[in-house]
Design a protein around this motif. Structure first.
Motif, PDB file in Angstrom:
ATOM      1  N   GLU A 159       0.823  -1.203   0.000  1.00  0.00           N
ATOM      2  CA  GLU A 159       0.000   0.000   0.000  1.00  0.00           C
ATOM      3  C   GLU A 159       0.864   1.264   0.000  1.00  0.00           C
ATOM      4  OE1 GLU A 159      -2.366   0.283   3.609  1.00  0.00           O
ATOM      5  OE2 GLU A 159      -0.749  -0.616   4.736  1.00  0.00           O
ATOM      6  N   ILE A 172      -4.545   3.663   2.721  1.00  0.00           N
ATOM      7  CA  ILE A 172      -4.269   2.996   3.993  1.00  0.00           C
ATOM      8  C   ILE A 172      -5.271   1.852   4.146  1.00  0.00           C
ATOM      9  CG2 ILE A 172      -4.172   3.252   6.508  1.00  0.00           C
ATOM     10  CD1 ILE A 172      -2.093   4.957   5.071  1.00  0.00           C
ATOM     11  N   CYS A 179      -8.781   5.709   3.007  1.00  0.00           N
ATOM     12  CA  CYS A 179      -8.765   4.443   3.746  1.00  0.00           C
ATOM     13  C   CYS A 179      -9.525   3.364   2.996  1.00  0.00           C
ATOM     14  CB  CYS A 179      -9.391   4.633   5.123  1.00  0.00           C
ATOM     15  SG  CYS A 179      -8.399   5.628   6.231  1.00  0.00           S
TER      16      CYS A 179
END
Length: 175
Positions: free
Chosen positions: A31, A35, A75
């Motif tokens: 990544e 996240i 995210c």
């Protein structure tokens, strides 16, 4: 204090043993543009409230993700969910978009992963997982927003994660 950056939130959902945790574990390795967060890490029975669609749990995760996103990276939350569990929250306004991807597999693969791979013997768990897996396949295009599908029946974890990475990046290009 209210977060000021509104980035997209990515929700990777799926039944137990469909492959979502395995995919997310692969995503952790590389990544850079987002996240990855595994939602099971914060699970506690206090959140086991199916009557209100796990509202407190979903609110906690949306707040957490909105705050983490302030560093400028969106995210990706990995954990079983449906769009209505997030879309109706007041915290929905903290994100530019919410995207959903369900990791699914065929019934034979699911049963093998549960009983042989994880050695699950609890019939309720097996039935619940099978039902949710099939619900996702049958209803993915009936939810608002729709849920994209990734069938992991014949994919290696690496190939599944590469697909998810491309899926995330394609959505980021739109924002």
């Amino acid at each position: 204090m209210k977060p000021t950056k509104k980035l997209p939130l990515f929700c990777i959902t799926g039944a137990s043993c469909a492959g979502k945790t395995t995919v997310c574990n692969e995503l952790f390795k590389n990544e850079t543009d987002y996240i990855v967060l595994e939602s099971d890490i914060t699970w506690n029975d206090v959140y086991n409230t199916p009557k209100d669609d796990y509202r407190a749990y979903r609110r906690m995760w949306t707040r957490l993700c909105a705050n983490i996103s302030q560093i400028g990276l969106p995210c990706v939350v990995c954990g079983s969910c449906t769009p209505k569990q997030f879309e109706n929250l007041p915290e929905r306004e903290l994100f530019s978009d919410l995207y959903y991807l369900a990791v699914v597999c065929d019934d034979e693969t699911m049963m093998h992963r549960m009983t042989v791979g994880r050695k699950v013997t609890d019939e309720n768990w097996i039935n619940s997982s099978m039902q949710f897996n099939n619900w996702l396949k049958d209803n993915h295009n009936k939810t608002e927003p729709n849920i994209d599908l990734l069938d992991t029946s014949n994919l290696t974890p690496k190939h599944a994660a590469e697909y998810v990475d491309r899926w995330i990046k394609s959505k980021l290009e739109k924002d």
